[in-house]
Design a protein around this motif. Structure first.
Motif, PDB file in Angstrom:
ATOM      1  N   SER A  81       0.824  -1.210   0.000  1.00 41.19           N
ATOM      2  CA  SER A  81       0.000   0.000   0.000  1.00 41.19           C
ATOM      3  C   SER A  81       0.861   1.264   0.000  1.00 41.19           C
ATOM      4  N   PRO A 131       0.342   4.937   3.944  1.00 44.14           N
ATOM      5  CA  PRO A 131      -0.869   5.547   4.529  1.00 44.14           C
ATOM      6  C   PRO A 131      -1.168   5.042   5.932  1.00 44.14           C
ATOM      7  N   GLU A 159      -2.366   7.080   9.288  1.00 40.24           N
ATOM      8  CA  GLU A 159      -3.547   6.686  10.071  1.00 40.24           C
ATOM      9  C   GLU A 159      -3.191   6.500  11.540  1.00 40.24           C
ATOM     10  N   VAL A 210      -9.172   6.923   8.438  1.00 37.62           N
ATOM     11  CA  VAL A 210      -8.782   6.180   7.237  1.00 37.62           C
ATOM     12  C   VAL A 210      -8.075   7.158   6.312  1.00 37.62           C
ATOM     13  N   THR A 254      -6.356   7.608   2.531  1.00 36.45           N
ATOM     14  CA  THR A 254      -6.364   6.990   1.210  1.00 36.45           C
ATOM     15  C   THR A 254      -5.798   7.966   0.183  1.00 36.45           C
ATOM     16  N   LEU A 266      -2.913  12.898  -0.423  1.00 36.21           N
ATOM     17  CA  LEU A 266      -3.586  12.041   0.544  1.00 36.21           C
ATOM     18  C   LEU A 266      -4.862  12.711   1.041  1.00 36.21           C
ATOM     19  N   ARG A 285     -13.254   0.681   2.914  1.00 27.55           N
ATOM     20  CA  ARG A 285     -12.303   1.669   2.403  1.00 27.55           C
ATOM     21  C   ARG A 285     -12.570   2.014   0.941  1.00 27.55           C
ATOM     22  N   ALA A 286     -12.987   1.028   0.168  1.00 24.17           N
ATOM     23  CA  ALA A 286     -13.260   1.286  -1.245  1.00 24.17           C
ATOM     24  C   ALA A 286     -14.393   2.285  -1.404  1.00 24.17           C
ATOM     25  N   ALA A 341     -13.111   5.748  -0.581  1.00 27.14           N
ATOM     26  CA  ALA A 341     -12.277   6.275  -1.661  1.00 27.14           C
ATOM     27  C   ALA A 341     -13.129   6.729  -2.844  1.00 27.14           C
TER      28      ALA A 341
END
Length: 288
Positions: A186, A197, A201, A214, A216, A227, A281-282, A285
């Protein structure tokens, strides 16, 4: 031992949970945090609960502290381990002494019969306080991926006569404890700097005003440009979005170099969860 499956039943608003007589709670930290929003989620609701077991995500110190406070007779355990190593390979009980010492919680020590160590890119074992890839060896490590000898060969190997697995996770040992510090894959490259990231966090979660975080990348034209930080605050506030952003950036700047600071902050009341109870998380984002 009474174990209550909560992932499919929801948290509060379900009388069966309070009447279950459960003694053991197993979930992701995100699901427990969702329950902690309600003041009723305390010992009075689950009087027989004796242990909380967390795996699958990073357990924030604030979440653990609230559980210790609300369930004084229960133990809170933080665990670590991938599916390839039968999930819970390391563990540590999170009590007040651990909370007072570490802003980012350790994931513990290896279970009996297993070896956990950290290696550099050359595969050499690293000493304490040096970050590298976490490797697990022992009888709990699987033989490999069914029908995928290519993937198996890439991450499974023999170590001192034992099956071993390269997790792809970053971490290090401190004070005899393993600390999980994000995924190696990542890592991002922004303005020539490599950034993890998960490090950002962890530093956000160490701030008293942050309950969940979070981080991303903001992707434009197929490349990471900056970011973005999604944040759930510890308490409600009258301050504006601008004031909150400036405050968090100032606090982070005391802990991180400028190139690691998120450019955008998004404040939420709660994070969306996947069917498995992890932060989606998706979905976060996609909202950028």
């Amino acid at each position: 031992m009474g174990v209550w499956s909560i992932s499919s039943r929801g948290c509060l608003g379900n009388r069966a949970l309070g009447n279950s007589g459960a003694t053991t709670w197993v979930s992701t930290p995100s699901f427990a945090q969702m329950c902690l929003v309600e003041e009723k989620f305390a010992e009075g609701m689950l009087p027989r609960i004796r242990r909380f077991l967390f795996c699958g995500e990073t357990l924030a110190a604030q979440t653990a502290a609230r559980l210790v406070e609300r369930f004084p007779r229960a133990q809170v355990w933080n665990m670590y381990g991938p599916t390839e190593a039968t999930v819970a390979t390391t563990s540590v009980r999170i009590d007040r002494s651990i909370l007072e010492k570490y802003s980012a919680l350790p994931v513990g020590r290896a279970m009996p019969g297993s070896d956990v160590f950290v290696v550099n890119r050359a595969g050499e074992t690293l000493p304490a306080n040096e970050q590298g890839e976490i490797v697990i060896a022992g009888p709990n490590v699987s033989l490999g991926y069914l029908g995928r000898p290519d993937l198996t060969e890439a991450v499974f190997f023999d170590h001192c006569g034992r099956r071993a697995y390269r997790t792809g996770d970053q971490g290090q040992f401190r004070d005899g404890f393993l600390f999980f510090e994000g995924r190696m894959d990542s890592q991002l490259k922004l303005s020539g700097y490599r950034i993890e990231p998960g490090d950002v966090e962890a530093n956000l979660l160490a701030l008293p005003s942050v309950r969940e975080a979070v981080v991303t990348p903001v992707i434009k034209n197929g490349a990471a440009q900056s970011l973005a930080a999604f944040v759930v605050l510890s308490s409600q506030t009258e301050r504006s979005h601008f004031e909150l952003t400036q405050s968090l950036r100032r606090q982070l700047a005391e802990r991180l170099p400028v190139y690691m600071l998120p450019r955008k902050f998004v404040f939420r009341d709660a994070f969306p969860l996947t069917a498995n109870g992890k932060v989606d998380r998706a979905r976060l984002a996609q909202s950028l």
